[in-house]
Write a protein that holds these residues in place. Structure first.
Motif, PDB file in Angstrom:
ATOM      1  N   ALA A  81       0.712  -1.529  -0.164  1.00 44.27           N
ATOM      2  CA  ALA A  81       0.052   0.000   0.198  1.00 44.27           C
ATOM      3  C   ALA A  81       0.804   1.637  -0.254  1.00 44.27           C
ATOM      4  CB  ALA A  81      -1.060   0.106   0.926  1.00 44.27           C
ATOM      5  N   ARG A  82       1.675   0.827   0.731  1.00 46.94           N
ATOM      6  CA  ARG A  82       2.979   2.376   0.714  1.00 46.94           C
ATOM      7  C   ARG A  82       3.018   2.955  -0.292  1.00 46.94           C
ATOM      8  NH1 ARG A  82       4.976   1.289   6.564  1.00 46.94           N
ATOM      9  NH2 ARG A  82       4.366   3.118   8.077  1.00 46.94           N
ATOM     10  N   ALA A  83       3.459   1.461  -1.437  1.00 51.06           N
ATOM     11  CA  ALA A  83       3.756   1.507  -2.580  1.00 51.06           C
ATOM     12  C   ALA A  83       3.186   2.191  -3.827  1.00 51.06           C
ATOM     13  CB  ALA A  83       5.131   0.490  -3.187  1.00 51.06           C
ATOM     14  N   GLY A  84       1.913   2.236  -3.164  1.00 49.24           N
ATOM     15  CA  GLY A  84       0.820   2.782  -4.430  1.00 49.24           C
ATOM     16  C   GLY A  84       0.256   1.865  -4.943  1.00 49.24           C
ATOM     17  N   HIS A  85      -0.196   0.117  -4.228  1.00 49.25           N
ATOM     18  CA  HIS A  85      -0.513  -0.014  -4.564  1.00 49.25           C
ATOM     19  C   HIS A  85      -1.887  -1.053  -3.407  1.00 49.25           C
ATOM     20  CE1 HIS A  85       2.623  -1.452  -7.173  1.00 49.25           C
ATOM     21  NE2 HIS A  85       3.441  -1.468  -6.421  1.00 49.25           N
ATOM     22  N   PRO A  86      -2.956   0.331  -3.602  1.00 50.22           N
ATOM     23  CA  PRO A  86      -4.024  -0.278  -2.839  1.00 50.22           C
ATOM     24  C   PRO A  86      -5.284  -2.000  -2.262  1.00 50.22           C
ATOM     25  CG  PRO A  86      -5.094   1.162  -4.872  1.00 50.22           C
ATOM     26  CD  PRO A  86      -3.346   1.183  -4.384  1.00 50.22           C
ATOM     27  N   SER A  87      -4.871  -1.970  -1.501  1.00 52.48           N
ATOM     28  CA  SER A  87      -6.193  -3.601  -1.741  1.00 52.48           C
ATOM     29  C   SER A  87      -6.542  -3.739  -0.323  1.00 52.48           C
ATOM     30  CB  SER A  87      -4.910  -4.831  -1.834  1.00 52.48           C
ATOM     31  OG  SER A  87      -4.231  -5.132  -0.205  1.00 52.48           O
ATOM     32  N   ILE A  88      -7.909  -4.871  -0.693  1.00 53.51           N
ATOM     33  CA  ILE A  88      -8.190  -4.980   0.545  1.00 53.51           C
ATOM     34  C   ILE A  88      -8.616  -7.046   1.044  1.00 53.51           C
ATOM     35  CG2 ILE A  88     -11.372  -5.656   0.964  1.00 53.51           C
ATOM     36  CD1 ILE A  88     -11.659  -3.462  -1.114  1.00 53.51           C
ATOM     37  N   VAL A  89      -8.301  -6.425   2.844  1.00 52.71           N
ATOM     38  CA  VAL A  89      -8.101  -8.380   2.848  1.00 52.71           C
ATOM     39  C   VAL A  89      -8.984  -8.664   4.138  1.00 52.71           C
ATOM     40  CG1 VAL A  89      -6.720  -7.496   4.401  1.00 52.71           C
ATOM     41  CG2 VAL A  89      -5.646 -10.092   3.408  1.00 52.71           C
ATOM     42  N   LEU A  90      -9.245  -9.720   4.051  1.00 51.12           N
ATOM     43  CA  LEU A  90     -10.140 -10.233   4.811  1.00 51.12           C
ATOM     44  C   LEU A  90      -9.416 -11.073   5.458  1.00 51.12           C
ATOM     45  CD1 LEU A  90     -12.882 -11.403   5.449  1.00 51.12           C
ATOM     46  CD2 LEU A  90     -12.949 -12.678   4.148  1.00 51.12           C
ATOM     47  N   VAL A  91      -9.420 -10.940   6.740  1.00 55.27           N
ATOM     48  CA  VAL A  91      -8.934 -11.627   8.366  1.00 55.27           C
ATOM     49  C   VAL A  91     -10.252 -12.403   8.946  1.00 55.27           C
ATOM     50  CG1 VAL A  91      -7.905 -11.259  10.607  1.00 55.27           C
ATOM     51  CG2 VAL A  91      -7.216  -9.645   8.567  1.00 55.27           C
ATOM     52  N   GLU A  92     -10.024 -13.492   8.645  1.00 58.75           N
ATOM     53  CA  GLU A  92     -11.340 -14.942   9.417  1.00 58.75           C
ATOM     54  C   GLU A  92     -10.510 -15.523   9.946  1.00 58.75           C
ATOM     55  OE1 GLU A  92     -14.512 -16.381   5.502  1.00 58.75           O
ATOM     56  OE2 GLU A  92     -12.410 -16.765   5.319  1.00 58.75           O
ATOM     57  N   GLY A  93     -11.897 -16.019  10.528  1.00 60.45           N
ATOM     58  CA  GLY A  93     -11.355 -16.923  11.726  1.00 60.45           C
ATOM     59  C   GLY A  93     -13.298 -16.720  12.646  1.00 60.45           C
ATOM     60  N   ALA A  94     -13.079 -17.870  13.769  1.00 63.79           N
ATOM     61  CA  ALA A  94     -13.732 -18.523  13.924  1.00 63.79           C
ATOM     62  C   ALA A  94     -14.069 -17.257  15.779  1.00 63.79           C
ATOM     63  CB  ALA A  94     -14.032 -19.505  15.444  1.00 63.79           C
ATOM     64  N   SER A  95     -15.126 -16.978  16.113  1.00 63.73           N
ATOM     65  CA  SER A  95     -15.435 -16.063  16.874  1.00 63.73           C
ATOM     66  C   SER A  95     -14.221 -16.336  17.986  1.00 63.73           C
ATOM     67  CB  SER A  95     -16.771 -15.994  17.836  1.00 63.73           C
ATOM     68  OG  SER A  95     -17.536 -16.149  17.113  1.00 63.73           O
ATOM     69  N   GLY A  96     -13.579 -15.388  19.130  1.00 64.16           N
ATOM     70  CA  GLY A  96     -12.055 -14.985  19.883  1.00 64.16           C
ATOM     71  C   GLY A  96     -11.160 -15.917  19.404  1.00 64.16           C
ATOM     72  N   ASP A 144     -26.671 -10.372   0.673  1.00 60.02           N
ATOM     73  CA  ASP A 144     -25.419  -9.994  -0.786  1.00 60.02           C
ATOM     74  C   ASP A 144     -23.993 -10.327   0.460  1.00 60.02           C
ATOM     75  OD1 ASP A 144     -27.614  -8.793   1.199  1.00 60.02           O
ATOM     76  OD2 ASP A 144     -28.115  -6.894   0.865  1.00 60.02           O
ATOM     77  N   VAL A 145     -24.261  -9.578   2.027  1.00 64.38           N
ATOM     78  CA  VAL A 145     -23.157  -9.918   2.835  1.00 64.38           C
ATOM     79  C   VAL A 145     -22.449 -10.872   2.560  1.00 64.38           C
ATOM     80  CG1 VAL A 145     -22.305  -9.391   5.457  1.00 64.38           C
ATOM     81  CG2 VAL A 145     -23.668  -8.106   4.481  1.00 64.38           C
ATOM     82  N   LEU A 146     -22.974 -11.972   2.391  1.00 66.66           N
ATOM     83  CA  LEU A 146     -22.436 -13.198   1.771  1.00 66.66           C
ATOM     84  C   LEU A 146     -21.643 -13.273   0.920  1.00 66.66           C
ATOM     85  CD1 LEU A 146     -24.835 -16.326   3.608  1.00 66.66           C
ATOM     86  CD2 LEU A 146     -22.675 -16.466   4.250  1.00 66.66           C
ATOM     87  N   ASP A 147     -22.044 -12.714  -0.829  1.00 65.85           N
ATOM     88  CA  ASP A 147     -21.450 -12.917  -1.814  1.00 65.85           C
ATOM     89  C   ASP A 147     -20.319 -11.775  -1.479  1.00 65.85           C
ATOM     90  OD1 ASP A 147     -23.324 -14.251  -2.463  1.00 65.85           O
ATOM     91  OD2 ASP A 147     -24.870 -13.345  -3.392  1.00 65.85           O
ATOM     92  N   PHE A 148     -20.335 -10.722  -0.503  1.00 70.59           N
ATOM     93  CA  PHE A 148     -19.351  -9.621  -0.450  1.00 70.59           C
ATOM     94  C   PHE A 148     -17.947 -10.810  -0.099  1.00 70.59           C
ATOM     95  CE2 PHE A 148     -16.874  -7.003   1.193  1.00 70.59           C
ATOM     96  CZ  PHE A 148     -16.866  -6.139   0.483  1.00 70.59           C
ATOM     97  N   LEU A 149     -18.296 -11.213   1.487  1.00 67.69           N
ATOM     98  CA  LEU A 149     -17.106 -11.981   1.810  1.00 67.69           C
ATOM     99  C   LEU A 149     -16.878 -12.913   0.761  1.00 67.69           C
ATOM    100  CD1 LEU A 149     -18.548 -11.556   5.590  1.00 67.69           C
ATOM    101  CD2 LEU A 149     -16.974 -10.289   4.226  1.00 67.69           C
ATOM    102  N   ALA A 150     -17.676 -13.836   0.335  1.00 72.05           N
ATOM    103  CA  ALA A 150     -16.663 -14.693  -0.407  1.00 72.05           C
ATOM    104  C   ALA A 150     -16.197 -13.993  -1.806  1.00 72.05           C
ATOM    105  CB  ALA A 150     -18.184 -15.669  -1.309  1.00 72.05           C
ATOM    106  N   GLY A 151     -16.239 -13.005  -1.707  1.00 76.91           N
ATOM    107  CA  GLY A 151     -15.063 -12.512  -3.191  1.00 76.91           C
ATOM    108  C   GLY A 151     -14.188 -12.742  -2.793  1.00 76.91           C
ATOM    109  N   TYR A 152     -13.856 -12.141  -1.169  1.00 77.55           N
ATOM    110  CA  TYR A 152     -12.498 -11.809  -0.560  1.00 77.55           C
ATOM    111  C   TYR A 152     -11.354 -13.048   0.159  1.00 77.55           C
ATOM    112  CZ  TYR A 152     -13.958  -7.014  -2.065  1.00 77.55           C
ATOM    113  OH  TYR A 152     -13.389  -6.165  -2.806  1.00 77.55           O
ATOM    114  N   ARG A 153     -12.255 -14.449   0.100  1.00 79.24           N
ATOM    115  CA  ARG A 153     -12.081 -15.319   0.600  1.00 79.24           C
ATOM    116  C   ARG A 153     -11.181 -15.684   0.101  1.00 79.24           C
ATOM    117  NH1 ARG A 153     -16.916 -17.334   1.764  1.00 79.24           N
ATOM    118  NH2 ARG A 153     -16.340 -15.976   3.674  1.00 79.24           N
ATOM    119  N   ASP A 154     -10.493 -15.760  -1.186  1.00 73.51           N
ATOM    120  CA  ASP A 154      -9.424 -16.468  -1.821  1.00 73.51           C
ATOM    121  C   ASP A 154      -8.172 -15.974  -1.377  1.00 73.51           C
ATOM    122  OD1 ASP A 154     -10.615 -18.442  -3.488  1.00 73.51           O
ATOM    123  OD2 ASP A 154     -10.755 -16.859  -5.417  1.00 73.51           O
ATOM    124  N   GLY A 155      -7.934 -14.656  -0.969  1.00 82.78           N
ATOM    125  CA  GLY A 155      -6.813 -14.172  -0.460  1.00 82.78           C
ATOM    126  C   GLY A 155      -7.134 -14.044   1.105  1.00 82.78           C
TER     127      GLY A 155
END
Length: 931
Positions: free
Chosen positions: A39-54, A189-200
């Motif tokens: 990001a500092r080098a000018g490459h913006p991105s979105i990352v999903l941090v996933e895991g069970a509650s807690g 629609d929230v499920l679909d959105f999150l699924a789009g970022y699950r690969d990375g």
């Protein structure tokens, strides 16, 4: 706890728990820092941090934000890090653009002007506004954190994605934290959105026992033993929130108990109790009965114990409440608690009388004898000599089959229920002995201090000696076992004497003293007969001792006899391991692979982890010999992970030796050096640790072409006093590695003198692969002395010995040395054919290090290959020398690599400098970089 799915019951951050650092999350933290650097080098991105509650998503992100230094300038004046935070909550997830509005306010701005229409603009307009806010200061980097993103409204999530999609070189990183055990409750629609970022996505899995130890100390200053950490890890499924809660809530002394019965954390238990209270009486009774029976129980047992009139209806209600799940098998339905903490909460809520009654009745219902006994133990709060005797008898029955883990559990329970002190101590000593036999050294060590306090005696010294063997401490083991034998009366306690003999057998195996091994193994059988556990385990190793004395036919017959006697008991695992090791040593690797693969599993027949690790160590060597290097790497990785868990020091160098060699031959130097370090041992360790440790270092150095280091690495092996089990052909393939390094460092007379006794022994035994390995070194010696006919004879003889053996690496090794020798003698056409054969074999094996060497040899011999840069001004020899010097090698290293004298290398290098018009190695390297 609103719905009833059986998932973890609390969201991140409930109760304000804060973790001091991301235990076990180094890889994920590093990944976030890499994304920030992008990001500092000018490459913006979105990352999903996933895991069970807690699972610590919030803790990880907070640690990342702190390390990133919000408000501080990044490297090389890249601007400060500005953090914008927002969080989703369940009761606001239908409020369109609610989270987007939070993000705008976090930046000190409004999402929309005050004069906006009554119906707020949609996600696209909000996305444009967020883009403006986050990219306003092009010098700084914006880190946008959305916690509990699964509860965010879909419009806000789309707005965030729209904002980032508009960017090209803006310095923005968006971090979404979402609980993946809440997905069933989310809008589509929230499920679909999150699924789009699950690969990375960065997925936070459960902590390991080692992570739990770190968390316990860093968060609560609790010093957990590894066995206690393992229990806590299983109980919580590695969830940091639940772990921290329990560390705060339970008394500190509980962590020193044998397999403590841990409760559920109070807030988790409270949520379970609310669900349980909402159930009808039949469902509640069934759930409570299941909690007494175990985490996963047959439906029939639960129905009988609960005594409810309509168990099927009760199961359905329990499932709807999220307190039980079902699984159907062939003719069997299992009822399972969705999480160990659910069972702990239910069982912990029972009164002592009610709990005891359930366990007493369960002891009459369950079929398995061991389970019946454990239910009786659970129902007995005070000493009970009769029950302790029953447990002791059960342990004896299981010991006869070599099921040491069950033996240990029964004897620990028996010792706790025994009123008489002497008997109590005897049972605990035998329990620890069984733990060592099962390969659970960490758990055995939790009792070590207690055992040390016992009065000296044969059993105590035998157990502590056994533990010293697994720790890799031969001197301590020798003292302990000597005292044990001196204090034992074989006539009065033949079983104990046979057990001491068995420990002596293992001790002799570690010391590579074959004659001692055979002596003690036969003494064990003489003391108690061939069917007793100590005798069978001794006979499982007897064949190895006989084979290491050159008595291979006798060894094979010994294994046939013992396998015929014990059939398919747990003891057969030990015999298969020994037989497989012996088959590998006898040049029968395919048979070895079959035996060793059969000795690896521990679930069936209650096998021993200790024996499984021996089997895996030798299976990896077998797979290496057969050319199945990817299988060997998998075997090493699996065994190394188990070693880290059970801490069997005796086996550590043996397991990592193969890892070091394979990765060195592949050219993966960081991994090779890692395994070589893990394999380290010194002269205070067992010989069976020293030899593979030295070989690991030597073979990494050999792959590097560092032959002085090869001889230095193997010097400790030369200094070992007892040679019988070390020098026997087939067991430890070190002589050819050492002798070859002597030749390559111009110590030919030493190599000649060194080889002779090994050649005579290999010829006397008729051991083909050893004769081949020594033969190629003898061929090198003859070639260095100018006797080409003798060299040919030795190399051809070596290849003939390997003709019917499935040993591709050894065959390639001989062909390579043969080709090198012929090239030096000027026989380029013959040399090229052999080197090409060696290269092709190395390619199939994946030995990139030697593929490159073969290509350099072929190039030095004048053969031009596609894709290899040629410099017409240089001769073939000059090109080979120049390339190695350009890679940073010294003249001596180049000489060893190309089988030339140092003076010849200097001669060629002088001409290379003149032809290229350079004056230094650095300038020569630059020529090659630019070519």
């Amino acid at each position: 706890m609103d719905d009833h799915d059986g998932s973890p019951l609390l969201p991140d951050g409930v109760g304000g728990t804060v973790h001091r650092g991301p235990a076990g999350r180094r890889a994920e933290l590093a990944a976030l820092h890499r994304l920030l650097a992008d990001a500092r080098a000018g490459h913006p991105s979105i990352v999903l941090v996933e895991g069970a509650s807690g699972m610590g998503k919030t803790a990880l992100i907070e640690h990342f934000v702190r390390e990133s230094g919000p408000g501080e300038h990044g490297p090389a004046g890249q601007g400060a890090v500005r953090v914008h935070r927002a969080g989703g909550v369940r009761w606001e997830n239908e409020l369109d653009l609610g989270v987007a509005d939070q993000l705008a306010k976090a930046a000190g701005a409004a999402l929309f002007p005050d004069d906006a229409p009554a119906e707020p603009p949609g996600p696209l307009a909000a996305g444009r506004r967020l883009y403006e806010i986050w990219s306003a200061d092009r010098a700084d980097t914006a880190v946008v954190v959305i916690d509990d993103a699964h509860w965010a409204d879909a419009a806000s999530l789309r707005a965030v994605a729209s904002a980032v999609r508009r960017m090209s070189t803006e310095k923005v990183l968006v971090v979404l934290a979402a609980a993946d055990d809440e997905l069933h409750r989310l809008p589509v629609d929230v499920l679909d959105f999150l699924a789009g970022y699950r690969d990375g996505a960065l997925r936070l899995g459960p902590l390991t026992p080692e992570d739990v130890q770190h968390l316990a100390w860093s968060a609560e200053r609790v010093d957990l033993s590894l066995p206690a950490a393992r229990i806590l890890c299983r109980h919580t499924r590695g969830n940091p929130l639940h772990i921290t809660d329990l560390l705060q809530e339970v008394p500190a002394g509980i962590w020193r108990d044998w397999q403590p019965a841990l409760p559920a954390p109070r807030r988790y238990a409270s949520a379970v109790h609310r669900r349980l209270d909402a159930c009808g009486p039949q469902a509640r009774t069934l759930i409570e009965a299941c909690s007494a029976l175990g985490e996963s129980v047959p439906f029939a047992e639960a129905a009988e114990l609960s005594g409810v009139a309509d168990p099927l209806a009760a199961v359905d209600e329990a499932r709807r409440a999220g307190l039980l799940t079902t699984a159907d098998g062939p003719g069997l339905t299992l009822l399972t608690f969705p999480h160990p903490l659910v069972r702990a909460a239910v069982h912990g809520a029972l009164g002592l009388v009610e709990r005891g009654d359930l366990h007493r009745r369960a002891a009459e219902i369950v079929e398995d004898h061991g389970r019946r006994l454990m239910h009786r133990v659970a129902a007995t709060p005070t000493a009970d000599a009769e029950l302790a005797d029953d447990l002791d008898r059960f342990a004896a029955d299981r010991a006869a089959e070599g099921a040491w883990s069950q033996v240990a559990g029964a004897l620990v329970a028996a010792s706790r229920l025994t009123p008489a002190r002497a008997t109590r101590r005897d049972r605990l000593l035998r329990a620890v002995d069984a733990l060592v036999g099962a390969g659970d050294r960490p758990q055995a060590e939790t009792f070590a201090a207690e055992l040390e306090s016992y009065p000296p005696g044969a059993l105590r010294d035998s157990v502590l000696g056994y533990l010293a063997i697994t720790r890799g401490r031969p001197e301590e083991a020798e003292v302990r076992l000597t005292h044990a034998w001196e204090r034992c009366d074989p006539a009065r306690r033949p079983e104990l004497a046979a057990a001491i003999c068995h420990r002596r057998v293992l001790h002799s195996l570690g010391r590579c003293r074959a004659a001692d091994l055979v002596h003690w193994a036969r003494k064990a059988v003489d003391l108690v007969g061939p069917m007793e556990p100590s005798a069978v385990e001794s006979e499982a190793i007897l064949g190895l001792g006989l084979a290491a004395m050159g008595r291979t036919e006798e060894a094979a017959h010994a294994y046939d006899d013992v396998l015929a006697r014990i059939a398919d008991s747990a003891q057969s695992q030990r015999v298969q391991m020994g037989r497989g090791w012996m088959d590998l040593a006898r040049d029968e690797p395919e048979a070895a692979r079959r035996e060793l693969e059969g000795a690896v599993p521990t679930g069936f027949r209650s096998g021993s982890t200790r024996i499984s690790l021996w089997a895996q160590a030798w299976l990896a060597r077998t797979q290496f010999a057969l050319g199945a290097w990817q299988d060997a790497v998998r075997t090493v990785d699996r065994a190394a992970a188990q070693l880290a868990e059970v801490r069997m020091e005796l086996l550590r160098p043996l397991v990592h030796w193969t890892g070091a060699q394979v990765h060195a031959l592949r050219g993966d130097w960081p991994t090779a050096y890692h395994h070589a370090r893990q394999a380290s041992a010194d002269m205070q360790h067992y010989e069976a640790m020293v030899v593979p440790a030295c070989l690991a270092r030597a073979q990494v150095a050999e792959a590097r072409g560092q032959y002085e280091r090869v001889t230095a690495a193997l010097e400790p092996v030369l200094r070992l006093r007892h040679r019988e089990g070390i020098d026997e052909p087939g067991f430890w393939p070190w002589p050819d590695v050492y002798a070859n390094a002597l030749v390559m460092t111009n110590r030919v007379p030493e190599a000649d003198a060194f080889l002779k006794p090994f050649e005579e022994l290999a010829a006397d035994r008729g051991h083909r692969s050893t004769m081949a390995r020594l033969g190629y070194v003898r061929g090198r010696i003859a070639g260095s002395e100018g006797d080409l006919d003798a060299a040919r004879a030795h190399f051809e003889g070596a290849l003939a010995h390997l003709e019917h053996l499935p040993l591709p690496y050894d065959r390639a090794r001989v062909s390579y040395a043969y080709g090198q020798t012929l090239r030096r003698a000027g026989k380029r056409r013959e040399a090229d054919a052999l080197l090409q054969n060696a290269r092709d074999a190395y390619v199939l094996l994946g030995a990139r290090t030697y593929v490159e060497r073969c290509e350099r040899e072929l190039q030095a011999g004048g053969l031009k290959r596609d894709g290899v840069a040629e410099f017409s001004r240089l001769t073939a020899q000059e090109r080979a020398v120049a390339r190695l010097v350009a890679r940073g090698m010294s003249n001596a290293q180049v000489a060893s690599e190309l089988f030339l004298s140092v003076k010849t290398v200097q001669y060629h290098l002088t001409h290379v400098y003149a032809k290229f018009g350079v004056r230094s190695r650095g300038e020569l390297a630059a020529v090659f970089r630019d070519s």
